[in-house]
Design an enzyme around this catalytic site. Structure first.
Site, PDB file in Angstrom:
ATOM      1  N   TYR A 162     -18.369 -39.182  16.301  1.00  0.00           N
ATOM      2  CA  TYR A 162     -17.161 -39.726  16.914  1.00  0.00           C
ATOM      3  C   TYR A 162     -16.280 -38.594  17.432  1.00  0.00           C
ATOM      4  O   TYR A 162     -15.843 -38.596  18.588  1.00  0.00           O
ATOM      5  CB  TYR A 162     -16.384 -40.559  15.882  1.00  0.00           C
ATOM      6  CG  TYR A 162     -14.989 -40.923  16.340  1.00  0.00           C
ATOM      7  CD1 TYR A 162     -14.790 -41.971  17.227  1.00  0.00           C
ATOM      8  CD2 TYR A 162     -13.874 -40.215  15.890  1.00  0.00           C
ATOM      9  CE1 TYR A 162     -13.515 -42.302  17.669  1.00  0.00           C
ATOM     10  CE2 TYR A 162     -12.598 -40.538  16.329  1.00  0.00           C
ATOM     11  CZ  TYR A 162     -12.424 -41.578  17.218  1.00  0.00           C
ATOM     12  OH  TYR A 162     -11.161 -41.894  17.653  1.00  0.00           O
ATOM     13  N   SER A 170      -8.143 -37.840  19.743  1.00  0.00           N
ATOM     14  CA  SER A 170      -8.048 -38.091  18.314  1.00  0.00           C
ATOM     15  C   SER A 170      -7.930 -36.810  17.495  1.00  0.00           C
ATOM     16  O   SER A 170      -8.573 -35.803  17.797  1.00  0.00           O
ATOM     17  CB  SER A 170      -9.302 -38.844  17.880  1.00  0.00           C
ATOM     18  OG  SER A 170      -9.455 -38.765  16.493  1.00  0.00           O
ATOM     19  N   GLU A 201      -9.268 -36.341  14.914  1.00  0.00           N
ATOM     20  CA  GLU A 201     -10.568 -36.054  14.305  1.00  0.00           C
ATOM     21  C   GLU A 201     -11.220 -34.802  14.909  1.00  0.00           C
ATOM     22  O   GLU A 201     -12.174 -34.278  14.361  1.00  0.00           O
ATOM     23  CB  GLU A 201     -11.502 -37.253  14.467  1.00  0.00           C
ATOM     24  CG  GLU A 201     -11.143 -38.438  13.606  1.00  0.00           C
ATOM     25  CD  GLU A 201     -11.492 -38.260  12.129  1.00  0.00           C
ATOM     26  OE1 GLU A 201     -12.395 -37.472  11.825  1.00  0.00           O
ATOM     27  OE2 GLU A 201     -10.841 -38.897  11.292  1.00  0.00           O
TER      28      GLU A 201
END
Lengths: 339, 312
Positions: free
Chosen positions: B139, B115, B117
């Site tokens: 996460y 990801s 992120e």
């Protein structure tokens, strides 16, 4: 003023035992977690048994951690407990992640959930850097490239520590410690294996020392110096991350030579690669052999730390350097044999 | 060719299953839900990715040629409340699967959905395969650690294990936990007179948005390449949440000032301000390209939501 209370996970390890001694000398009430195990070794803290408070707990058991933190209400928590052996982490990656990564998360969550105002120290490691060529000397801004399940688990713990500091304002510090050794180092770590073997060799107790990669370069410091850096981080005005190292690097081969010199043996080398052997130049007897069984599945070649931030911000510097470190370790192993 | 997809009921899982079935693959999909949309040809197995015994048993029994690990706790905000569950679903199963592959199923190819992120503002975007990883949510930390483990297992054991680092992507199938779906649903409800206000967090965040249906097409391409490698998947452009919101408002003839309200509790701690990709590696070496623009995707989402809520 009541004394400060500290909680140390992994108190029975090398760093835990030195840190306990340091904090006791500063007047702390020292609490430590011990894992229940039928064969667990507490020899490093036996001499402190009446001075420290021991609690059964486990980094894989959140509710026990929560209860413990509520009960002790520590001012400082030092998270030193870990599955800390790199090569073993390739055999037990899931356990290593459970203990080293999520164990850290559980303590941070326990702090957050109980709302106890405590400072937190996370024992991070140079193995997170993975010894990428061209990145040395490694400092706090060097990108991470872990090369083992241990390195990856510790990196998770480092990042989650930083995340809790940034998101919740916890006083949480991550100390990125390069290799640090002492007479209390576990016997399955290469430095201790060498010094123990040198001590046994001069007493005619051991024939050969079997080692892995002789050319691996490490920045080796002295554990009691390094636990002082941990304490200093939690006394600073604001929480931050620091590289702790000596700024010198030496090969495993040099460590061997120096250790055997301390034991009165001058080593020579012959052969190449896995055929290389170290011999006693006086008797020609083979002393060191390479055993590929000790190679790591992925080798970290070169670690050299730049501790200048810790020097500048914490006033910390290593007191014991390579030559003296080896000397202390060999002398201790020779002493132990005499007992 | 037999593929196993984790998280097959999710947005990406369902698009990927359809795409692989259309390419003639045999597809086994797992997820935690009891019911699933009747996708013809999909062999659905209900179970949890976080259940090690179940997963090991399933992989040994099924012996897929390719594993697509798309299952995850994927809501960033929720990961702050459930960091350990996030770890248990996003990281531990990756370790278990990679261990099983290196011990028993060495020829199985593995794709990990990583990801964007993992990146944050510093150093400046765009982000590519060599950018600094500096995750700032539980996460992201779990995804970043999984990303490194995939690399470690590839380098140590020569596994065909790859990371697809996906930038934001959406579709009419995106879960309602996510910003874009939430604004489309909320604004259509307002349009229908079912509610009056839409609550939003920080609208200055700029992200790289693509279409989930395009992004899953990159995944088998990555596993078809001769060499296992990691790839960033994105459009290379960015758009603020405010611009997207305004686009939808405009389409529905709604006025920002009348219907939008800021709710500080929706602002995520510590969120990166601008995140976008440099997808040149996958474009150059695998020839992948995003097909739909974000405006087209928003149109699809609005239309699907209008239909769902009934009437014109």
């Amino acid at each position: 003023m009541a004394s400060k209370r500290a909680l140390i996970t992994g108190i029975s390890g090398q760093d835990g035992s030195y840190l306990a001694e340091l904090l006791l000398s500063k007047g702390y009430e020292v609490n430590g977690t011990i894992r229940r195990s039928s064969s667990f070794n507490t020899s490093r803290i036996d001499h402190l048994f009446d001075k420290i408070k021991r609690h059964y707990s486990d980094l894989t058991d959140s509710s026990s951690l929560n209860r413990l933190i509520e009960k002790i209400q520590p001012n400082e928590i030092y998270n030193l407990g870990a599955q800390s052996h790199v090569k073993i982490s390739f055999d037990v990656p899931e356990y290593t992640a459970e203990t080293d990564a999520v164990g850290t998360l559980r303590i941070l969550d326990a702090i957050r959930e109980t709302g106890i105002r405590t400072k937190f120290y996370q024992a991070s490691t140079s193995e997170m850097f993975g010894g990428m060529p061209g990145t040395a000397p490694q400092n706090e801004n060097t990108p991470f490239h872990p090369r083992s399940p241990y390195g990856a688990a510790k990196l998770y713990a480092h990042w989650i520590t930083v995340n809790y500091r940034e998101s919740y304002g916890l006083f949480a510090c991550s100390g990125i410690l390069f290799n640090h050794e002492s007479p209390r180092r576990g016997e399955n770590f290469v430095t201790r294996k060498i010094t123990k073997s040198a001590a046994r060799f001069v007493n005619n107790l051991q024939d050969k020392l079997l080692l892995g990669n002789l050319d691996a370069k490490r920045d080796w410091g002295y554990a009691p110096d390094y636990v002082e850096a941990m304490w200093l981080m939690l006394q600073a005005n604001k929480p931050d991350d620091y590289v702790i190292s000596t700024g010198e690097t030496h090969t495993v081969r040099e460590f061997c030579e120096k250790a055997f010199t301390e034991a009165g043996v001058k080593l020579g080398w012959k052969g190449k690669g896995i055929e290389e052997k170290g011999y006693d130049t006086k008797t020609n007897k083979i002393v060191v052999e390479v055993n590929p069984g000790y190679f790591r599945p992925a080798e970290v070649e070169y670690l050299l730390g730049d501790p200048s931030k810790a020097g500048k911000m914490l006033g910390w510097e290593p007191k014991i350097r390579f030559a003296e470190l080896v000397k202390i370790m060999v002398a201790a192993d020779i002493d132990e044999l005499k007992k | 060719m037999k593929a196993l997809i984790t998280g097959v009921l999710g947005q990406d899982g369902s698009y990927l299953a359809e795409y692989l079935l259309a390419k003639g693959y045999q597809v086994v999909g797992i997820d935690v839900g009891s019911s699933h949309s009747s996708l013809p040809g999909l062999e659905y197995v209900q179970g949890s990715l976080a259940d090690g015994e179940f997963m090991n048993g399933l992989l040994i029994e099924q012996r897929p040629d390719e594993i697509y690990n798309l299952g995850s706790v994927s809501n960033v905000s929720r990961s702050f409340d459930r960091p350990e569950e996030t770890f248990d679903v996003n990281l531990l199963p990756v370790i278990r699967m990679l261990e099983l592959l290196r011990r028993q199923l060495k020829s199985v190819k593995f794709l990990q959905a990583s990801s964007s992120e993992m990146f944050r503002q510093e150093p400046d975007p765009p982000f590519d395969e060599n950018s600094l990883i500096d995750p700032c949510s539980p996460y992201a930390v779990s995804k970043a650690a999984a990303y490194h483990l995939v690399k470690i297992y590839r380098n140590t054991y020569n596994l065909f294990a790859c990371n697809a680092v996906l930038f934001n992507h959406t579709s009419p199938r995106h879960s309602l936990d996510f910003f874009v779906s939430k604004i489309v649903k909320g604004l259509v409800e307002i349009k229908r007179g079912k509610k009056e206000k839409l609550k939003v967090g920080n609208l200055d965040i700029e992200k790289d948005w693509g279409y989930a249906g395009d992004y899953v097409k990159a995944m088998p391409l990555i596993l078809e390449h001769q060499q296992p490698d990691d790839y960033v998947i994105g459009t290379g452009k960015y758009l603020s949440l405010k611009t997207m919101l305004e686009y939808v408002l405009n389409k529905l003839n709604l006025s920002y000032n009348k219907v939008v309200e800021t709710d500080p509790t929706l602002i995520r701690p510590n969120e990166p301000k601008r995140v976008y990709s440099d997808p040149s590696k996958i474009m150059m070496s695998l020839g992948w390209r995003p097909e739909k623009s974000i405006e087209q995707v928003l149109d699809m989402m609005i239309e699907a939501e209008m239909e769902k809520q009934g009437g014109k």
